[in-house]
Design a protein around this motif. Sequence first.
Motif, mmCIF file in Angstrom:
data_model
loop_
_atom_site.group_PDB
_atom_site.id
_atom_site.type_symbol
_atom_site.label_atom_id
_atom_site.label_comp_id
_atom_site.label_asym_id
_atom_site.label_seq_id
_atom_site.Cartn_x
_atom_site.Cartn_y
_atom_site.Cartn_z
ATOM 1 N N ASN A 1 52.721 31.379 -19.607
ATOM 2 C CA ASN A 1 51.362 31.728 -20.026
ATOM 3 C C ASN A 1 50.912 33.025 -19.368
ATOM 4 O O ASN A 1 50.350 33.907 -20.026
ATOM 5 N N ALA A 2 51.160 33.147 -18.075
ATOM 6 C CA ALA A 2 50.767 34.366 -17.364
ATOM 7 C C ALA A 2 51.511 35.581 -17.904
ATOM 8 O O ALA A 2 50.936 36.661 -18.076
ATOM 9 N N THR A 3 52.806 35.395 -18.204
ATOM 10 C CA THR A 3 53.616 36.512 -18.692
ATOM 11 C C THR A 3 53.136 36.995 -20.053
ATOM 12 O O THR A 3 52.953 38.203 -20.273
ATOM 13 N N ASN B 1 49.652 38.607 -19.581
ATOM 14 C CA ASN B 1 49.692 39.917 -18.926
ATOM 15 C C ASN B 1 50.393 40.970 -19.773
ATOM 16 O O ASN B 1 50.203 42.170 -19.555
ATOM 17 N N SER C 1 41.661 42.425 -12.984
ATOM 18 C CA SER C 1 42.574 41.310 -13.232
ATOM 19 C C SER C 1 42.727 40.437 -11.994
ATOM 20 O O SER C 1 42.720 39.210 -12.074
ATOM 21 N N ASN D 1 41.265 36.716 -12.123
ATOM 22 C CA ASN D 1 42.143 35.551 -11.996
ATOM 23 C C ASN D 1 41.808 34.700 -10.778
ATOM 24 O O ASN D 1 41.754 33.475 -10.856
ATOM 25 N N ASN E 1 42.849 39.367 -20.163
ATOM 26 C CA ASN E 1 43.366 38.110 -19.612
ATOM 27 C C ASN E 1 42.712 36.885 -20.234
ATOM 28 O O ASN E 1 42.683 35.814 -19.634
ATOM 29 N N GLU F 1 44.918 33.587 -20.367
ATOM 30 C CA GLU F 1 45.030 32.796 -19.136
ATOM 31 C C GLU F 1 43.723 32.094 -18.807
ATOM 32 O O GLU F 1 43.707 30.961 -18.334
ATOM 33 N N ILE G 1 48.694 29.220 -13.304
ATOM 34 C CA ILE G 1 48.238 30.263 -14.225
ATOM 35 C C ILE G 1 47.375 31.276 -13.486
ATOM 36 O O ILE G 1 47.581 32.487 -13.577
ATOM 37 N N SER H 1 49.377 34.467 -12.271
ATOM 38 C CA SER H 1 49.041 35.666 -13.043
ATOM 39 C C SER H 1 48.623 36.804 -12.120
ATOM 40 O O SER H 1 48.975 37.968 -12.349
ATOM 41 N N GLN I 1 51.703 38.245 -10.591
ATOM 42 C CA GLN I 1 52.439 39.039 -11.577
ATOM 43 C C GLN I 1 51.792 40.400 -11.801
ATOM 44 O O GLN I 1 52.473 41.417 -11.938
#
Length: 352
Positions: free
Chosen positions: A64-66, A69, A95, A99, A253, A256, A275, A279, A282
């Motif tokens: 999900n994060a990938t 992002n 971000s 997050n 975002n 996420e 997440i 995230s 990442q």
Amino acid sequence: MNKVFTLLVFAGVPVSVIGSLLHWPSVIMFVIYCVTIIALAAFMGRATESLAVVSGPRIGGLLNATFGNAVELIISIFALKAGLIGVVLASLTGSVLGNLLLVAGLSFFVGGVKFKRQKFNVFDARHNSGLLMFAIIVAFVIPEVFSMDMNEGRTMSLSIGISIILILLYLFALFFKLVTHRGVYQSENSEGAHEHDEEPEWSKGKALLILALSTVAVAYVSERLVHTFEEVGEAFGWSELFIGVIIVAIVGNAAEHASAVIMAYKNKMDIAVEIAVGSTLQVAMFVAPVLVLVSLFFEKSMSLVFTLPELVAMVSAVLLTVIISNDGETNWFEGLTLLAAYVIMGIGFYLL
């Protein structure tokens, strides 16, 4: 609710394309784009939940994060190409703040309203805390401090070196969590103990396909949304810094944000925390360094030197998140504390 989001996706994407081709007013398109992204984010949340049931919370949260992002990475590359270095750095700051404070705060608050105490894997929390401290406090503060006595060329060389180290360490962190030490640090409340009894809404292949298609659609709509920021900012009195830190970060975002809150509401806190924090890691350890390296191919290169308000805000967010999450459990008041910190910083960036 799922039918509503489905309708918004199948109506919002075509309307977004038509509106951009017909050059509808920017304020109207801004609203249409935002609603469409939120609906697409809901689809990504459902796909993530299905993958998490099949693959576990770590891989589900990582995917999900990938995918989420990837949207921000695409937007930032377009911005770098246009020479908007300040906006890109501000969006990276946003971000991290979004997050750690907004997504985690909303997740803790929404989940805490329904459940008095929510637990997640304390070992993962402590592991992530160390990486957060390294990525934000060490890797982001060092270029700012050392650049004071360096020229632009040496500052860029330092940023490139740090970027390569960050990317390598992030890849080793994934190898550590998903290969060499997968399943070694399991807490009693780990969701993996009962997830095998749950049936995923979609198959693994279908969920991955929906994630990929949703990401492409979000990337297109987000890229169009960026073009409305200037006129919308003038209409509402938003500065470029505020747009980068708050607006671009929230939109980039959105996937996420929605997914983490949904997971927390269902008491799947391992996924929600993975997440939100995953995230952030990442963004700090992969997205930002990749953007530094990509910028070398453009006319203006981007170093890892943030402004002092951006650095102070990110360091404060990391310290607050580490203190709150290190015990492996949370409640609605801790979520409210994170949200309050985000609002305070948002006010500060708005008034700058």
